[in-house]
Design a protein around this motif. Structure first.
Motif, short mmCIF file in Angstrom:
data_model
loop_
_atom_site.label_atom_id
_atom_site.label_comp_id
_atom_site.label_asym_id
_atom_site.label_seq_id
_atom_site.Cartn_x
_atom_site.Cartn_y
_atom_site.Cartn_z
N VAL A 65 0.84 -1.20 0.00
CA VAL A 65 0.00 0.00 0.00
C VAL A 65 0.87 1.25 0.00
CG1 VAL A 65 -1.73 1.29 1.31
CG2 VAL A 65 -1.90 -1.19 1.16
N LEU A 66 1.92 1.27 0.81
CA LEU A 66 2.79 2.44 0.87
C LEU A 66 3.57 2.64 -0.42
CD1 LEU A 66 4.14 2.26 4.52
CD2 LEU A 66 2.53 3.89 3.57
N ALA A 67 3.80 1.58 -1.19
CA ALA A 67 4.51 1.71 -2.45
C ALA A 67 3.69 2.48 -3.48
CB ALA A 67 4.88 0.33 -2.99
N THR A 68 2.39 2.67 -3.24
CA THR A 68 1.55 3.43 -4.18
C THR A 68 1.58 4.92 -3.90
OG1 THR A 68 -0.46 3.19 -2.85
CG2 THR A 68 -0.01 1.45 -4.45
N VAL A 69 2.39 5.36 -2.93
CA VAL A 69 2.53 6.79 -2.63
C VAL A 69 3.62 7.37 -3.51
CG1 VAL A 69 3.12 8.49 -0.87
CG2 VAL A 69 1.76 6.50 -0.25
N GLU A 70 3.26 8.37 -4.30
CA GLU A 70 4.23 9.08 -5.12
C GLU A 70 4.72 10.30 -4.34
OE1 GLU A 70 4.32 12.08 -8.93
OE2 GLU A 70 2.62 10.75 -8.69
N VAL A 71 6.02 10.45 -4.21
CA VAL A 71 6.60 11.59 -3.51
C VAL A 71 6.98 12.64 -4.56
CG1 VAL A 71 8.38 12.39 -1.93
CG2 VAL A 71 7.49 10.06 -1.71
N ALA B 136 8.77 2.69 -0.43
CA ALA B 136 8.85 1.58 -1.38
C ALA B 136 10.28 1.05 -1.45
CB ALA B 136 8.37 2.04 -2.75
N PRO B 137 10.72 0.28 -0.45
CA PRO B 137 12.10 -0.22 -0.47
C PRO B 137 12.37 -1.16 -1.65
CG PRO B 137 10.90 -1.09 1.43
CD PRO B 137 10.00 -0.11 0.75
N ARG B 138 11.33 -1.76 -2.21
CA ARG B 138 11.50 -2.67 -3.35
C ARG B 138 11.16 -2.00 -4.67
NH1 ARG B 138 8.74 -7.57 -0.19
NH2 ARG B 138 10.55 -8.11 1.05
N GLY B 139 11.01 -0.69 -4.65
CA GLY B 139 10.68 0.05 -5.87
C GLY B 139 9.21 0.45 -5.88
N PRO B 140 8.88 1.46 -6.69
CA PRO B 140 7.49 1.95 -6.72
C PRO B 140 6.54 0.93 -7.32
CG PRO B 140 8.83 3.06 -8.38
CD PRO B 140 9.75 2.19 -7.58
N ALA B 141 5.28 1.04 -6.94
CA ALA B 141 4.25 0.14 -7.46
C ALA B 141 3.91 0.57 -8.89
CB ALA B 141 3.00 0.22 -6.57
N GLY B 142 3.16 -0.26 -9.57
CA GLY B 142 2.76 0.04 -10.94
C GLY B 142 1.72 1.15 -11.02
N ARG B 143 1.09 1.47 -9.91
CA ARG B 143 0.05 2.50 -9.92
C ARG B 143 0.35 3.52 -8.81
NH1 ARG B 143 -1.83 -1.38 -6.52
NH2 ARG B 143 -3.13 -0.68 -4.78
N THR B 144 -0.28 4.68 -8.92
CA THR B 144 -0.13 5.72 -7.91
C THR B 144 -1.50 6.01 -7.33
OG1 THR B 144 1.72 6.68 -9.11
CG2 THR B 144 0.62 8.09 -7.52
#
Length: 191
Positions: A43-49, A69-77
């Motif tokens: 869920v936190l990986a979907t946060v765009e900074v 996103a320690p493993r990289g950003p998610a496919g969606r924001t």
């Protein structure tokens, strides 16, 4: 006799613990780090900074992206986080010759989280502050190095606090302020 009293105490404690668990569930308590909750890594990986001004802002943005996103950003924001920084220094420990030997570096981050996946949620705003001290030495290089280290410590603290507060807001949508209602001109209004 002693064994029976101990067994009764154990049974009583087990019942008390059971009641406490039932009451905790009824009060609306939700663990932050459950799967699918605000602290969930997916869920936190979907946060765009969003980009933050200056070099200090760039460093904070990198720390935030690493925390979210320690493993990289998610496919969606699903969320967008915007941050503005202010920095101030204050001298401490003044000598008789009016030179400072210690200083405080304070960095304040004002942040706003915008829900993109559900615009009806609105925004979550907050402010985080971190103060770190460093020594002012006779060597300019040593002083600059100590100041840079204090700044980085402050940024790490801010990144961790912002991550925690954003995770809590995502887990509890009631923290979001709803968007303002659209203003429509009054029909038939006379001057």
């Amino acid at each position: 006799m002693w064994c029976t009293a101990r067994r009764r105490t154990g049974t009583w404690l087990a019942r008390l613990l059971g009641v406490a668990v039932l009451l905790t569930g009824g009060c609306g308590f939700h663990p932050l780090y459950k799967s699918g909750g605000g602290g969930d890594e997916a869920v936190l990986a979907t946060v765009e900074v969003a980009r933050i001004r200056d070099r200090v802002g760039q460093q904070l943005r990198n720390l935030l992206m690493e925390n979210f996103a320690p493993r990289g950003p998610a496919g969606r924001t699903d969320y967008r986080l915007t941050v503005t920084l202010t920095e101030s220094k204050s001298s401490l420990a003044i000598r008789k010759d009016e030179t400072a030997t210690r200083a405080n570096l304070t960095i304040t981050a004002n942040f706003k989280l915008l829900a993109l996946k559900d615009p009806r949620l609105g925004t979550f705003s907050g402010q985080s502050l971190s103060t770190n001290s460093y020594n002012i030495l006779t060597s300019d290089f040593a002083t600059l190095s100590a100041e840079r280290d204090a700044r980085y410590r402050a940024l790490r603290t801010l990144a961790q606090e912002i991550r925690l507060r954003v995770a809590a807001a995502i887990a509890n949508p009631g923290y979001f302020a709803p968007p303002p209602a659209p203003v429509t001109p009054a029909a038939g209004k006379r001057s």
